[in-house]
Design a protein around this motif. Structure first.
Motif, PDB file in Angstrom:
ATOM      1  N   GLN A  30       0.841  -1.190   0.000  1.00 57.59           N
ATOM      2  CA  GLN A  30       0.000   0.000   0.000  1.00 57.59           C
ATOM      3  C   GLN A  30       0.878   1.242   0.000  1.00 57.59           C
ATOM      4  OE1 GLN A  30      -1.768  -0.915   3.694  1.00 57.59           O
ATOM      5  NE2 GLN A  30      -3.191  -2.433   2.889  1.00 57.59           N
ATOM      6  N   GLY A  31       0.264   2.397  -0.262  1.00 53.10           N
ATOM      7  CA  GLY A  31       1.034   3.628  -0.359  1.00 53.10           C
ATOM      8  C   GLY A  31       0.375   4.802   0.325  1.00 53.10           C
ATOM      9  N   PHE A  32       1.182   5.815   0.571  1.00 49.97           N
ATOM     10  CA  PHE A  32       0.752   7.053   1.212  1.00 49.97           C
ATOM     11  C   PHE A  32       1.495   8.192   0.539  1.00 49.97           C
ATOM     12  CE2 PHE A  32       1.601  10.411   4.284  1.00 49.97           C
ATOM     13  CZ  PHE A  32       0.373  10.622   4.892  1.00 49.97           C
ATOM     14  N   GLN A  33       0.763   9.182   0.029  1.00 47.68           N
ATOM     15  CA  GLN A  33       1.392  10.310  -0.641  1.00 47.68           C
ATOM     16  C   GLN A  33       0.664  11.603  -0.260  1.00 47.68           C
ATOM     17  OE1 GLN A  33      -0.245   7.957  -2.957  1.00 47.68           O
ATOM     18  NE2 GLN A  33       1.442   6.524  -2.600  1.00 47.68           N
ATOM     19  N   LYS A  34       1.426  12.692  -0.215  1.00 45.68           N
ATOM     20  CA  LYS A  34       0.808  13.995  -0.002  1.00 45.68           C
ATOM     21  C   LYS A  34       1.692  15.081  -0.596  1.00 45.68           C
ATOM     22  CE  LYS A  34       2.567  14.966   4.667  1.00 45.68           C
ATOM     23  NZ  LYS A  34       2.174  15.321   6.050  1.00 45.68           N
ATOM     24  N   ALA A  35       1.055  16.173  -0.984  1.00 46.98           N
ATOM     25  CA  ALA A  35       1.763  17.338  -1.515  1.00 46.98           C
ATOM     26  C   ALA A  35       1.022  18.580  -1.041  1.00 46.98           C
ATOM     27  CB  ALA A  35       1.819  17.297  -3.034  1.00 46.98           C
ATOM     28  N   GLY A  36       1.769  19.608  -0.649  1.00 46.34           N
ATOM     29  CA  GLY A  36       1.124  20.788  -0.094  1.00 46.34           C
ATOM     30  C   GLY A  36       1.886  22.063  -0.391  1.00 46.34           C
ATOM     31  N   ILE A  37       1.215  23.178  -0.192  1.00 50.49           N
ATOM     32  CA  ILE A  37       1.819  24.497  -0.307  1.00 50.49           C
ATOM     33  C   ILE A  37       1.335  25.343   0.868  1.00 50.49           C
ATOM     34  CG2 ILE A  37      -0.051  25.260  -1.842  1.00 50.49           C
ATOM     35  CD1 ILE A  37       1.964  27.197  -3.108  1.00 50.49           C
TER      36      ILE A  37
END
Length: 362
Positions: free
Chosen positions: A176-183
């Protein structure tokens, strides 16, 4: 405890803050079946004091609200210099104080995707430490003091983040995977010319290996600051290495720069299981962390990366739920020992609720 309250201990050992000890308190079903009240309090033999907490409210099936506030007073915060090449010979200390309060809305777009919108006010101060004064920052780095020392900074931070979490459990995730991107955007209130954007990402995946419940966790993360104002950014608001974006085996806040990048690998295997393969027990693991800070993208290079390694034990509860970990990290500078209920991988997104200092991470 009475009234459905859970009380858990926390502790650790670091070179100069001494032995830390404290507790966290949780009250599930706080004013609602899906709500939670949380409080954490800790200190150390060198008076490294942390107080924080918050509340989570499930507004409807998709929308959650976090409220949080806290204070962190660390009189023995390391400072070695700015940049990836700051030397161990530049070891010094200063008193880092941060206070914060804010709110976050978490909206589930689907079962795996979500959006997080956060706003918080923070007040920070860097001043002389009352311990080890002969190794104080002002003495060791006299003539080359970082911008903002000594000094204070106040302002608002606003952050938007997209999160994908395909993991089904937090104890023994596989395949399984976990990803995030933010500003995020910071605007100073005591200095209107202090303003910057910060971009961040975090990508994780868990690879099942040849034996059941043996897993290889892989992770990459990074952040970068873009100065939007005319004022220089105080050093204590720069990108750094702090959990969960840390290099285990080095002290938190070891490096400062306009950005950071890191890679981690963690091999896990069952050490003891009460019965079956999903029940409570302990999992052993070994890990390595590699990373650096940078001011310009051209600074990123293999010979600038720092490496740490270590081992630990993860405590798994019923139905495979993660409970906590005991960990030892090694580097060519120091050894760190910790007992904590948070994770480096699959760290909980409800940071404001759990009293995590938002000024130390992207």
């Amino acid at each position: 405890m009475p009234f459905g309250i859970y009380l858990l201990p926390e502790g650790g050992i670091t070179g100069h803050e001494g032995i830390s000890y404290g507790f966290n308190l949780r009250k599930p079903k706080f004013l609602g079946p899906e709500n939670l009240l949380f409080l954490t309090l800790s200190t150390s033999t060198r008076h490294a004091d942390i107080f924080g907490g918050g509340a989570y409210f499930q507004m409807n099936r998709r929308l959650g609200l976090q409220l949080g506030a806290g204070l962190s007073d660390r009189p023995m915060t390391y400072y070695y210099g700015l940049g990836y090449n700051s030397s161990e010979a530049g070891e010094s200390f200063f008193n880092r104080i941060s206070k914060w309060a804010g709110a976050e809305l978490d909206y589930d777009l689907s079962r795996c995707f979500g959006v997080e919108l956060r706003s918080f006010f923070s007040k920070m101060e860097a001043r002389n430490s009352r311990f080890e004064q002969d190794e104080g920052l002002a003495l060791v780095h006299a003539g080359n003091l970082p911008y903002g020392y000594p000094g204070k900074s106040r302002g608002w931070s606003f952050k938007a983040q997209l999160v994908h979490n395909g993991t089904e459990e937090t104890g023994r995730a596989q395949g399984q995977g976990f990803q995030k991107a933010g500003i995020s955007w910071f605007q100073g209130t005591d200095d209107q010319d202090l303003s910057f954007l910060q971009y961040s990402f975090d990508v994780q995946h868990f690879v099942p290996l040849w034996f059941t419940k043996r897993t290889l966790g892989l992770r990459a993360f990074g952040a970068h600051i873009s100065n939007q104002g005319t004022s220089e950014i105080p050093f204590y608001r720069l990108s750094t290495m702090y959990r969960p974006y840390s290099m285990r085996g080095l002290s938190n806040l070891r490096y400062y720069g306009m950005g950071n990048i890191g890679f981690s690998a963690e091999y896990r295997w069952p050490l003891w299981v009460a019965k079956g393969r999903e029940d409570l027990g302990m999992d052993a693991y070994v890990f390595t962390d590699i990373g650096q800070v940078f001011d310009h993208r051209s600074d990123i290079a293999l010979d600038h990366l720092k490496q740490t390694a270590g081992l630990g034990v993860r405590f798994i509860g019923s139905e495979g739920k993660y409970l906590g970990r005991f960990e030892i990290g090694f580097s060519d500078e120091e050894t760190t020992v910790s007992l904590t209920f948070s994770q480096t991988f699959q760290h909980h997104s409800k940071g404001l609720l759990y009293g995590n200092d938002p000024t130390k991470r992207p």
